[in-house]
Scaffold this active site. Structure first.
Site, PDB file in Angstrom:
ATOM      1  N   GLU B  49     -17.277  18.994 -16.545  1.00 25.15           N
ATOM      2  CA  GLU B  49     -16.941  20.368 -16.179  1.00 25.15           C
ATOM      3  C   GLU B  49     -16.255  20.992 -17.391  1.00 25.15           C
ATOM      4  O   GLU B  49     -15.213  20.509 -17.828  1.00 25.15           O
ATOM      5  CB  GLU B  49     -15.991  20.296 -14.980  1.00 25.15           C
ATOM      6  CG  GLU B  49     -15.828  21.578 -14.240  1.00 25.15           C
ATOM      7  CD  GLU B  49     -14.755  21.420 -13.169  1.00 25.15           C
ATOM      8  OE1 GLU B  49     -13.875  22.284 -13.128  1.00 25.15           O
ATOM      9  OE2 GLU B  49     -14.785  20.434 -12.391  1.00 25.15           O
ATOM     10  N   ASP B  60      -4.865  27.937 -11.464  1.00 23.02           N
ATOM     11  CA  ASP B  60      -4.505  26.860 -12.377  1.00 23.02           C
ATOM     12  C   ASP B  60      -3.011  26.704 -12.593  1.00 23.02           C
ATOM     13  O   ASP B  60      -2.276  27.678 -12.710  1.00 23.02           O
ATOM     14  CB  ASP B  60      -5.197  27.058 -13.726  1.00 23.02           C
ATOM     15  CG  ASP B  60      -6.657  26.641 -13.658  1.00 23.02           C
ATOM     16  OD1 ASP B  60      -6.905  25.497 -13.218  1.00 23.02           O
ATOM     17  OD2 ASP B  60      -7.535  27.453 -13.999  1.00 23.02           O
TER      18      ASP B  60
END
Lengths: 404, 267
Positions: B49, B60
């Site tokens: 990824e 995040d």
């Protein structure tokens, strides 16, 4: 003025997906969906509940001290020479700005949803203070995220929030301003979403925030409309408000959207110049894109990265804008213009000296534009400016900017 | 059948699980990112990824945020990432998918993004801020180009909605183990095993689990129910820790760590 404005704008927005025309929607991580759906459901129920409205009305009247006055600024009008300048005095609200209209409404929704903790972002600190105030009033623990740069330039509000029992968490990422404070509040919410409500302070973000904030702030425009009819005998010719995320403007403008004889002007922060990075005027110089959960005008680079922006006013120092403003721009219903730091500072001084009112630096942008517009117009014309907040919080920063 | 579908069909036949590392494109630079992709495959990764740095990543935690900031400060642009990806993907067998904000896709143009990403060798995309109700157009374009659109399901997703997301996803389902942002956790919630177990009954798609995973014991806990595990922050942290020591040190630290997790996954 009395010429009709040609526009397809409707007050019957947003749709069920939170779209104002093409703008708005919901672009957030899946984790937040359940809470956003819950908020939308609870708000729909509250709107239908007379007890909810009665409680909010009582708070607005007896706690905030609404209605706020519609005040004719006679000496400022004479000073400019032209149209009459009237001020919608949101600076007279408890906590000194329009932000409290929204935080009380959302605090009531927090309780209705059974949530036990509140988080918020703040730029100028006005929304932080208003959230801390509402949380103190209802006994809810409150965490406010604020960019480090804004903590510096709005120190009095930081102290107020602490006195009100809120925890102020400094945000050190990115530009250390409002945009990063929203990012951090969203990240907190990602982990705390089950028991925490995020009281977003501007008419931005994922659905249903833009419509909820607009509705709670619309008390500004509704009162202005009634007061104009009573005090002036007719609707104003022109309504003006400053636009950062655009909550005071959305609240001021929305009740006038269907009054097609009323000209509406939103004033963005022109900062130092019209070069990228020097201003915070996405509606004037930006383009549609995605930021903070909705599709709206934004300052982005060609890769979709959010650009740094600048305004001397912390509350307008934001690269995006509420989606309904983008809709009003696209439909031509509202005209958006930009006012630079220097003109806003001059208006701050003029209003202080002509009227004995220290306006917030944010509101000074709207005052500056109103002064400019008034000069070219006839004496019977009426301009109403939303004086969204008081300037005490800015006194030290103004002194610094002036080198005093 | 996209490269992601082919991978999981093969793994299933071999009774193996996918180790899915995440690396940020351009951290510390694009050349190291390319070498990392190649090294990770050599050390047992099944799929990679690649995070496209974004200025406002609200899902995040601090580790990945900081890596995005470093890459953006170094003026890493999408065009350069695609160029690097093309070189990297031509040197590995494993599929590479991008983790990319919808803000970036939208600015680039939906169809243009899918075409350009596919030309660069990407097999699909994970778009963390594209919800199922907003994804119809993107989903159609991805289908047309045989490009996987991997959607996320989280612990807060109601069950009916989870089914709807699974139906519109392709490649695999990204199950988010925790209610929160990316970043290492000491422990994972025990409920994740049951939730993924339930989800498996609802969909034929492979399920990979991500967020918070960093330790061999996490991997052992999840391997009975998952088709793969995704590890991001723990890798990005190692890259940052060894950045000053040069490329070889980064590759060794990340490679050794990957090998340890791959071993735990297929015990």
């Amino acid at each position: 003025m009395s010429t009709e404005i040609q526009s397809t704008a409707s007050s019957q927005v947003p749709d069920a997906k939170g779209r104002f025309g093409d703008f708005g929607g919901r672009y957030v991580p899946e984790t937040l969906t359940k809470a956003l759906d819950q908020l939308a459901d609870e708000y729909a129920k509250a709107k239908q509940d007379p007890a909810f409205q009665a409680e909010l009305d009582d708070l607005l009247k007896n706690y905030v001290s609404r209605p706020s006055p519609l005040y004719f600024a006679k000496r400022l009008t004479e000073h400019c020479g032209g149209a009459q300048i009237w001020l919608k005095r949101e600076d007279t609200n408890h906590t000194g700005a329009h932000k409290i209209n929204n935080t009380l409404g959302q605090a009531l929704l927090t309780l209705r949803m059974g949530k036990t903790r509140v988080i918020a972002e703040t730029g100028a600190g006005q929304h932080g203070v208003a959230t801390a105030t509402a949380c103190a009033r209802f006994g809810l623990p409150c965490v406010v995220y604020m960019g480090e740069e804004d903590i510096r330039r709005q120190a009095p509000n930081v102290f107020s929030m602490k006195l009100l029992g809120a925890e102020v968490r400094p945000v050190t990422s990115g530009s250390r301003t409002l945009r990063d404070a929203i990012n951090e509040a969203m990240r907190d919410w990602m982990s705390s979403v089950e028991d925490t409500h995020y009281i977003l302070g501007s008419a931005v973000g994922p659905h249903p925030f833009p419509v909820i904030v607009r509705d709670f702030q619309s008390v500004i425009g509704r009162e202005t409309r009634e007061q104009s009819l009573t005090q002036i005998g007719r609707l104003p010719d022109t309504v003006i408000a400053c636009v950062g995320g655009g909550s005071n403007a959305a609240g001021m403008f929305y009740p006038f959207i269907d009054d097609k004889t009323v000209e509406i002007i939103g004033v963005e922060a022109g900062g130092r110049s019209n070069k990228p990075g020097d201003h915070a005027s996405p509606l004037t110089y930006g383009q549609p894109g995605i930021l903070h959960g909705s599709y709206s005008y934004v300052m982005q680079d060609e890769d979709g990265q959010t650009c740094d922006v600048h305004s001397m006013s912390a509350g307008l120092d934001y690269p995006g804008v509420g989606p309904e403003h983008s809709y009003w721009k696209a439909t031509g219903r509202v005209q958006y213009d930009s006012c630079d730091d220097t003109s806003a500072m001059a208006a701050f001084d003029e209003l202080a000296r002509c009227e004995g009112i220290l306006p917030a630096l944010e509101s000074s942008h709207a005052v500056a534009h109103a002064m400019k517009v008034a000069q070219g117009r006839k004496a019977e014309e009426v301009i109403v400016v939303c004086l969204s907040g008081r300037g005490d919080k800015d006194a030290a920063e103004v002194a610094r900017l002036k080198g005093q | 059948m996209s490269a992601v579908d082919a991978l999981f069909a093969k793994l299933k036949a071999e009774n193996r699980k996918a180790f899915v590392p995440f690396v940020t494109a351009g951290d510390p630079n694009l050349d190291v990112t390319k070498k990392l992709i190649i090294e990770l495959e050599r050390r047992g990764a099944s799929l990679c990824e690649l995070g496209i740095p974004y200025s406002d990543p609200i899902a995040d935690g601090p580790i990945i945020q900081a890596s995005y900031t470093r890459a953006l400060d170094a003026k890493i642009k999408l065009a350069a990432i695609l160029q690097m990806a093309q070189q990297a993907t031509s040197q590995v067998q494993m599929p590479v998918v991008s983790m990319v904000s919808y803000a970036i896709i939208f600015r680039h143009g939906l169809e243009a993004y899918v075409q350009d990403a596919k030309a660069a060798g990407f097999a699909g995309a994970i778009v963390p801020d594209l919800l199922v109700e907003e994804s119809a157009e993107m989903s159609q374009i991805c289908q047309k180009h045989d490009f996987s659109l991997i959607q996320l399901i989280t612990p807060t997703t109601p069950r009916e909605r989870a089914i709807r997301i699974a139906e519109s996803s392709s490649g695999f389902i990204y199950y988010v183990s925790v209610t929160g942002i990316t970043g290492e956790r000491t422990e994972l919630p025990a409920s994740v095993v049951d939730q993924v177990g339930w989800l498996r009954e609802q969909t034929p798609l492979p399920i990979c689990i991500g967020f918070g995973i960093s330790r061999p014991e996490h991997v052992r806990m999840l391997s009975p129910v998952a088709d793969g595990v995704i590890v991001g922050s723990a890798i990005v942290k190692r890259i940052a820790q060894h950045a000053a020591e040069g490329d070889a040190a980064i590759l060794k630290a990340v490679g050794d760590y990957a090998e340890e997790l791959v071993a735990a996954l297929n015990e």
